[in-house]
Design an enzyme around this catalytic site. Structure first.
Site, PDB file in Angstrom:
ATOM      1  N   GLU A  44     -73.675   9.022  22.714  1.00  0.00           N
ATOM      2  CA  GLU A  44     -73.653   9.239  24.158  1.00  0.00           C
ATOM      3  C   GLU A  44     -72.608  10.302  24.503  1.00  0.00           C
ATOM      4  O   GLU A  44     -71.501  10.288  23.965  1.00  0.00           O
ATOM      5  CB  GLU A  44     -73.288   7.898  24.822  1.00  0.00           C
ATOM      6  CG  GLU A  44     -73.115   7.943  26.307  1.00  0.00           C
ATOM      7  CD  GLU A  44     -72.499   6.633  26.843  1.00  0.00           C
ATOM      8  OE1 GLU A  44     -72.381   6.516  28.066  1.00  0.00           O
ATOM      9  OE2 GLU A  44     -72.155   5.743  26.035  1.00  0.00           O
ATOM     10  N   TRP A  45     -72.963  11.201  25.416  1.00  0.00           N
ATOM     11  CA  TRP A  45     -72.006  12.197  25.911  1.00  0.00           C
ATOM     12  C   TRP A  45     -71.190  11.592  27.041  1.00  0.00           C
ATOM     13  O   TRP A  45     -71.762  11.028  27.990  1.00  0.00           O
ATOM     14  CB  TRP A  45     -72.752  13.436  26.416  1.00  0.00           C
ATOM     15  CG  TRP A  45     -71.879  14.406  27.166  1.00  0.00           C
ATOM     16  CD1 TRP A  45     -71.845  14.602  28.518  1.00  0.00           C
ATOM     17  CD2 TRP A  45     -70.922  15.314  26.601  1.00  0.00           C
ATOM     18  NE1 TRP A  45     -70.920  15.565  28.839  1.00  0.00           N
ATOM     19  CE2 TRP A  45     -70.333  16.025  27.675  1.00  0.00           C
ATOM     20  CE3 TRP A  45     -70.495  15.591  25.294  1.00  0.00           C
ATOM     21  CZ2 TRP A  45     -69.357  16.988  27.495  1.00  0.00           C
ATOM     22  CZ3 TRP A  45     -69.511  16.561  25.103  1.00  0.00           C
ATOM     23  CH2 TRP A  45     -68.951  17.247  26.194  1.00  0.00           C
ATOM     24  N   ILE A  46     -69.876  11.677  26.917  1.00  0.00           N
ATOM     25  CA  ILE A  46     -68.998  11.226  27.997  1.00  0.00           C
ATOM     26  C   ILE A  46     -68.478  12.470  28.699  1.00  0.00           C
ATOM     27  O   ILE A  46     -67.719  13.246  28.116  1.00  0.00           O
ATOM     28  CB  ILE A  46     -67.778  10.434  27.450  1.00  0.00           C
ATOM     29  CG1 ILE A  46     -68.223   9.323  26.481  1.00  0.00           C
ATOM     30  CG2 ILE A  46     -66.936   9.880  28.592  1.00  0.00           C
ATOM     31  CD1 ILE A  46     -69.141   8.307  27.059  1.00  0.00           C
ATOM     32  N   ASP A  69     -56.686   4.423  14.720  1.00  0.00           N
ATOM     33  CA  ASP A  69     -56.378   5.870  14.663  1.00  0.00           C
ATOM     34  C   ASP A  69     -56.106   6.355  16.086  1.00  0.00           C
ATOM     35  O   ASP A  69     -56.717   7.303  16.571  1.00  0.00           O
ATOM     36  CB  ASP A  69     -57.571   6.623  14.052  1.00  0.00           C
ATOM     37  CG  ASP A  69     -57.227   8.058  13.667  1.00  0.00           C
ATOM     38  OD1 ASP A  69     -56.052   8.454  13.802  1.00  0.00           O
ATOM     39  OD2 ASP A  69     -58.140   8.797  13.244  1.00  0.00           O
TER      40      ASP A  69
HETATM   41  P1  ADP Z   1     -63.151  14.358  14.753  1.00  0.00           P
HETATM   42  O1  ADP Z   1     -63.787  13.191  14.073  1.00  0.00           O
HETATM   43  O2  ADP Z   1     -63.493  15.664  14.124  1.00  0.00           O
HETATM   44  O3  ADP Z   1     -61.669  14.199  14.961  1.00  0.00           O
HETATM   45  P2  ADP Z   1     -63.703  13.501  17.461  1.00  0.00           P
HETATM   46  O4  ADP Z   1     -64.594  12.315  17.403  1.00  0.00           O
HETATM   47  O5  ADP Z   1     -62.246  13.213  17.691  1.00  0.00           O
HETATM   48  O6  ADP Z   1     -63.867  14.422  16.186  1.00  0.00           O
HETATM   49  O7  ADP Z   1     -64.262  14.456  18.588  1.00  0.00           O
HETATM   50  C1  ADP Z   1     -63.760  15.767  18.792  1.00  0.00           C
HETATM   51  C2  ADP Z   1     -63.539  16.016  20.277  1.00  0.00           C
HETATM   52  O8  ADP Z   1     -64.779  15.903  20.963  1.00  0.00           O
HETATM   53  C3  ADP Z   1     -62.635  14.953  20.912  1.00  0.00           C
HETATM   54  O9  ADP Z   1     -61.296  15.355  20.909  1.00  0.00           O
HETATM   55  C4  ADP Z   1     -63.183  14.840  22.302  1.00  0.00           C
HETATM   56  O10 ADP Z   1     -62.536  15.767  23.141  1.00  0.00           O
HETATM   57  C5  ADP Z   1     -64.620  15.228  22.187  1.00  0.00           C
HETATM   58  N1  ADP Z   1     -65.521  14.051  22.164  1.00  0.00           N
HETATM   59  C6  ADP Z   1     -65.588  13.096  21.219  1.00  0.00           C
HETATM   60  N2  ADP Z   1     -66.548  12.195  21.489  1.00  0.00           N
HETATM   61  C7  ADP Z   1     -67.115  12.587  22.651  1.00  0.00           C
HETATM   62  C8  ADP Z   1     -68.174  12.072  23.468  1.00  0.00           C
HETATM   63  N3  ADP Z   1     -68.862  10.987  23.108  1.00  0.00           N
HETATM   64  N4  ADP Z   1     -68.484  12.736  24.603  1.00  0.00           N
HETATM   65  C9  ADP Z   1     -67.797  13.852  24.962  1.00  0.00           C
HETATM   66  N5  ADP Z   1     -66.807  14.396  24.222  1.00  0.00           N
HETATM   67  C10 ADP Z   1     -66.456  13.780  23.089  1.00  0.00           C
END
Ligand code: ADP
Length: 288
Positions: free
Chosen positions: A91-93, A195
């Protein structure tokens, strides 16, 4: 990359074409994308090099958190490595700036998460911290768990990576031998994010906080809070609400370096010697 995302979309029955996709920064391990189709918006993570079970472990962690009412993005589909890279669609937040209200809500969310306790530290499966393997064999003894499965395994990984000098290695062994003194309490085993650095939380446009990218297990909740202090980014409001909902023991601050050491070792392995002096400071404090 686009082809891999399209394959993932077709698996969940979205055959409309991609209208927009752009890279999202902020992660440390994967390539991340915003994707919008004729039907819906998505967040996609792609990885070429991580171990096979990498996204599966993240998905399981998200599902555990959500099954306890903790707000996380809904996992949608996983594509294993095949002709393309691994893909994880969720899901996109739609992100907004955090504010006083959302920080307080986040404090409440983390306290709610920690209020879920069980009889054993660990989890019924292993997972990853960054790209590093995280063993979660269950035990009812927290000091043993933290000594062997957190510090001990990371000591082995760090030695293999060649980032522990002889002195570091010796001090770490010595500190682990006396760990019961430095931990000095018997915590409840709380549901942990695992984490919880500043980059692993999001807030949406309604000021609702979300946790992302967890490395879930059950253990001393102080370790999650200790990590929030390591790189900062959390506000007074977060801590005030957390402490109002689930007060920390008075002596917990004494344990902060003990718990930050694990994350510093992880960073030393993943990102190199720039974390070496912080590791050394803690080791010297406990082994003089
Ligand atoms: P990684 O596993 O490479 O550390 P993350 O899961 O932390 O990646 O996601 C990278 C970035 O994407 C996050 O810092 C956040 O800003 C953005 N992000 C992560 N999940 C979502 C989401 N579901 N919807 C919108 N943005 C997201």
């Amino acid at each position: 990359m686009k082809q891999a995302i399209e394959m993932a979309l077709s698996k969940i029955g979205d055959e409309t074409s991609i209208v927009k996709w752009e890279s999202v920064s902020g992660g440390s391990i994967n390539q991340a994308f915003y994707v919008s189709t004729g039907k819906q918006e998505y967040f996609a993570k792609l990885n070429r090099t991580a171990p096979d079970g990498f996204f599966k472990a993240e998905e399981k962690g998200l599902n555990i958190l959500s099954s306890h009412g903790i707000r996380v993005p809904k996992p949608l589909v996983l594509l294993p490595r095949g002709e393309t890279e691994m893909v994880f669609l969720m899901e996109w937040i739609s992100p907004a700036r955090s504010n006083k209200q959302s920080e307080r809500s986040l404090g409440r969310l983390v306290a709610n998460m920690h209020h879920n306790t069980v009889d054993m530290a660990g989890l019924d499966h292993s997972n990853y911290i960054g790209e590093l393997h995280q063993e979660n064999n269950q035990t009812d003894d927290w000091v043993t768990f933290y000594r062997d499965q957190r510090l001990g395994i990371m000591q082995d990984i760090a030695n293999e990576a060649g980032v522990l000098s002889g002195d570091r290695d010796r001090r770490l062994t010595k500190m682990r031998e006396r760990l019961d003194l430095f931990i000095g309490h018997k915590p409840d085993f709380s549901l942990l994010h695992g984490d919880l650095w500043d980059g692993n939380r999001l807030v949406n446009e309604n000021d609702e906080p979300y946790l992302i990218d967890p490395a879930v297990y059950y253990g001393d909740r102080e370790i999650d809070i200790a990590f929030t202090y390591l790189f900062g980014g959390y506000t007074e409001g977060f801590y005030a609400q957390y402490d109002a909902d689930y007060p920390l023991e008075k002596e917990w601050e004494d344990r902060i370096p003990v718990y930050q050491l694990y994350y510093l070792l992880v960073h030393l392995v993943l990102f190199g010697e720039s974390y070496g002096s912080a590791v050394d400071r803690i080791l010297q404090k406990y082994t003089t």
